[in-house]
Write an enzyme that holds these catalytic residues in place. Structure first.
Site, PDB file in Angstrom:
ATOM      1  N   GLY A  10       0.809  -1.208   0.000  1.00  0.00           N
ATOM      2  CA  GLY A  10       0.000   0.000   0.000  1.00  0.00           C
ATOM      3  C   GLY A  10       0.843   1.260   0.000  1.00  0.00           C
ATOM      4  O   GLY A  10       2.080   1.213   0.005  1.00  0.00           O
ATOM      5  N   ILE A  37      -5.648 -11.341   6.095  1.00  0.00           N
ATOM      6  CA  ILE A  37      -5.848 -11.063   7.518  1.00  0.00           C
ATOM      7  C   ILE A  37      -7.262 -11.375   7.983  1.00  0.00           C
ATOM      8  O   ILE A  37      -7.511 -11.507   9.180  1.00  0.00           O
ATOM      9  CB  ILE A  37      -5.505  -9.596   7.863  1.00  0.00           C
ATOM     10  N   ALA A  60      -5.570  -2.421   5.152  1.00  0.00           N
ATOM     11  CA  ALA A  60      -6.849  -1.761   5.438  1.00  0.00           C
ATOM     12  C   ALA A  60      -7.665  -1.603   4.164  1.00  0.00           C
ATOM     13  O   ALA A  60      -7.126  -1.595   3.047  1.00  0.00           O
ATOM     14  CB  ALA A  60      -6.605  -0.384   6.053  1.00  0.00           C
ATOM     15  N   THR A  62      -9.421   1.170   2.381  1.00  0.00           N
ATOM     16  CA  THR A  62      -9.245   2.614   2.525  1.00  0.00           C
ATOM     17  C   THR A  62     -10.086   3.465   1.575  1.00  0.00           C
ATOM     18  O   THR A  62     -10.034   4.691   1.664  1.00  0.00           O
ATOM     19  CB  THR A  62      -7.764   2.993   2.317  1.00  0.00           C
ATOM     20  N   THR A 101      -7.070   6.360  11.609  1.00  0.00           N
ATOM     21  CA  THR A 101      -7.397   7.538  10.804  1.00  0.00           C
ATOM     22  C   THR A 101      -8.007   8.671  11.618  1.00  0.00           C
ATOM     23  O   THR A 101      -8.641   8.441  12.653  1.00  0.00           O
ATOM     24  CB  THR A 101      -8.399   7.133   9.701  1.00  0.00           C
ATOM     25  N   TYR A 125     -16.188   3.970   6.649  1.00  0.00           N
ATOM     26  CA  TYR A 125     -14.740   3.817   6.774  1.00  0.00           C
ATOM     27  C   TYR A 125     -14.275   4.165   8.184  1.00  0.00           C
ATOM     28  O   TYR A 125     -13.556   3.396   8.832  1.00  0.00           O
ATOM     29  CB  TYR A 125     -14.029   4.698   5.746  1.00  0.00           C
ATOM     30  N   LYS A 129     -12.665   1.551  11.027  1.00  0.00           N
ATOM     31  CA  LYS A 129     -11.328   1.751  11.600  1.00  0.00           C
ATOM     32  C   LYS A 129     -11.398   1.907  13.118  1.00  0.00           C
ATOM     33  O   LYS A 129     -10.513   1.434  13.841  1.00  0.00           O
ATOM     34  CB  LYS A 129     -10.663   2.975  10.966  1.00  0.00           C
TER      35      LYS A 129
END
Length: 273
Positions: A10, A37, A60, A62, A101, A125, A129
């Site tokens: 990433g 994961i 993640a 994103t 984030t 999102y 997170k």
């Protein structure tokens, strides 16, 4: 020291891994194709075969707008996937560093968010997170949670590069002027992650982003100014630019000026391009 890096392909991982090379740290750089994961059984089986000292969890989901449409996948990766990695850290009694984030906040403040401020995400999102953060804190005490936002850097899709590309075909660009962020260079953030690992910083939650803040309009104008491109940037309000996901109006973190100003870092990044 042996480190597992999830999400190494990433935007942040591509900047961090070369810095790990520079300090001669052994690491295993993974991505979703070789290390899922979200598959707890597979994660456990693989981790039983390796010997680790640290986990840097970057993997993640994103895409903020796509998360609204694919909420199940976003929570699977950001919540369940993070829970799986936290369990591994606990099982082997090793620290885990999780990059979160500024989107865990609702953006209603007018001053930078502190680590102690109440979270209240306004999109999928941010919610996913935050769930990841909660799992980390619940499962293991040996954790670092790093909140950041508005990342740009080499090796991946980001706003700065997108604007440079877009301006090659357009001399007039419209940008929202009522959202404030901390544009943060992935190299600056990676350097701080290295410090946390090598200097044994106290466990806990950290805010790490560039010093100062800017609207997306101000950031865009600065990009073209530094690259000496004659592009006219028109301000618009976010209400005039509808998107699937709500955005916090004020996405600024109190990071105690640990990083350079966003203008200085942006200039250094663009000079190297």
């Amino acid at each position: 020291m042996k480190i597992l890096v999830t999400g190494a392909s990433g935007l942040l991982g591509q900047e961090l891994c070369p810095l790990l090379d520079e300090i001669n740290v052994q690491y295993w750089a993974t991505n979703s194709k070789i290390f899922d994961i979200t598959n707890a059984k597979m994660v456990d089986e693989i981790m039983n075969k390796v010997n680790l000292d640290f986990i840097i969890h970057l993997a993640a989901y994103t895409n903020i707008d796509q998360a609204e449409v694919n909420s199940e996948e976003a929570f699977l990766v950001n919540h369940t996937g993070t829970k799986n990695m936290a369990k591994i850290a606990k099982k082997f009694d090793i620290p885990i560093l999780y990059v979160s984030t500024s989107g865990v906040f609702d953006g209603t403040k007018s001053s930078p968010y502190k680590t102690t401020d109440q979270t209240n995400p306004i999109n999928v999102y941010g919610m996913s997170k935050l769930k990841g953060e909660e799992e980390i804190r619940k499962i293991t005490k040996k954790h670092y949670i790093i909140r950041t936002g508005a990342l740009y850097g080499k090796g991946g899709s980001n706003y700065v590069d997108a604007m440079l590309t877009y301006s090659m075909f357009n001399s007039n660009i419209s940008v929202v002027d009522d959202q404030v962020c901390c544009p943060t260079w992935t190299k600056d953030l990676s350097r701080q992650i290295i410090k946390i690992i090598t200097e044994n910083k106290p466990y806990g939650t950290y805010h790490i982003s560039s010093s100062g803040h800017a609207t997306w309009l101000e950031l865009t104008k600065k990009i073209f100014e530094l690259k000496k491109r004659n592009v006219f940037v028109t301000p618009i309000e976010k209400s005039d630019f509808p998107r699937p996901a709500k955005r916090p109006r004020f996405c600024v973190l109190d990071s105690e000026n640990v990083l350079p100003s966003w203008e200085k870092s942006l200039e250094e990044y663009l000079l190297a391009k």
